[in-house]
Design an enzyme around this catalytic site. Structure first.
Site: not given
Length: 183
Positions: A42, A90
């Protein structure tokens, strides 16, 4: 007889060192920083550019987020809003007051509420992020990735950056301040 005295002194020094080292280590890990292995795709290409064959290990700075001072572009570790047993890493795309153009969220545009962040993975097609679950509470942030410490070929400081196509459209709070400053 002399051997017994030496053994006792050695044992006593070990025990006293242990009782000093453990609280210091726990304090450092709880308040200052700790290391974490980054798994998954990711955050590619920023983290794990070679995929699972050589996962990055990052230093997560807990001290820098203790007062919830997080800026756009920071890579943060967050407790997953969908699974509190899981930690995710993230990039911060938007902070409170920002208007964000989403990538597949239920609303095309979102204003990030007070006390929240909009976080996304760099590899949009392989990321479970705010586009899936919405803005994230600042209280779920528990560290900011400050350095890549493994593998040695990738040792570097992680600088905050937001891709140009993912910058917020507007920060409502700042726009309101600018309006009143002109008066």
């Amino acid at each position: 007889m002399a051997q017994t005295g030496f053994g006792r002194r050695y044992f006593k020094a070990f025990v006293s060192g242990f009782f000093v080292a453990v609280p210091v280590t726990v304090t450092v890990l709880d308040r200052l920083a700790y290391v974490a292995r980054v798994e998954g795709a990711s955050m590619q290409p920023s983290l794990n550019p070679d995929g699972e064959s050589s996962p990055d290990v990052v230093l997560l700075n807990r001290w820098s987020v203790r007062n919830y001072h997080v800026q756009r572009g920071d890579i943060v570790s967050v407790l997953s809003p969908k699974n509190p047993q899981q930690k995710i890493i993230k990039r911060v795309i938007g902070i409170e007051g920002d208007f964000i153009k989403t990538l597949g969220y239920k609303n095309r545009y979102v204003r990030v509420p007070d006390g929240h962040l909009w976080i996304e993975g760099d590899h949009h097609g392989h990321s479970f992020d705010s586009n899936a679950f919405g803005p994230v509470s600042l209280g779920l942030v528990h560290g900011r990735a400050s350095h890549i410490i493994w593998p040695p070929s990738r040792w570097q400081r992680i600088e905050p950056s937001v891709p140009p196509d993912r910058r917020p459209l507007l920060n409502w709070d700042r726009a309101a301040e600018d309006k009143y400053d002109d008066d």
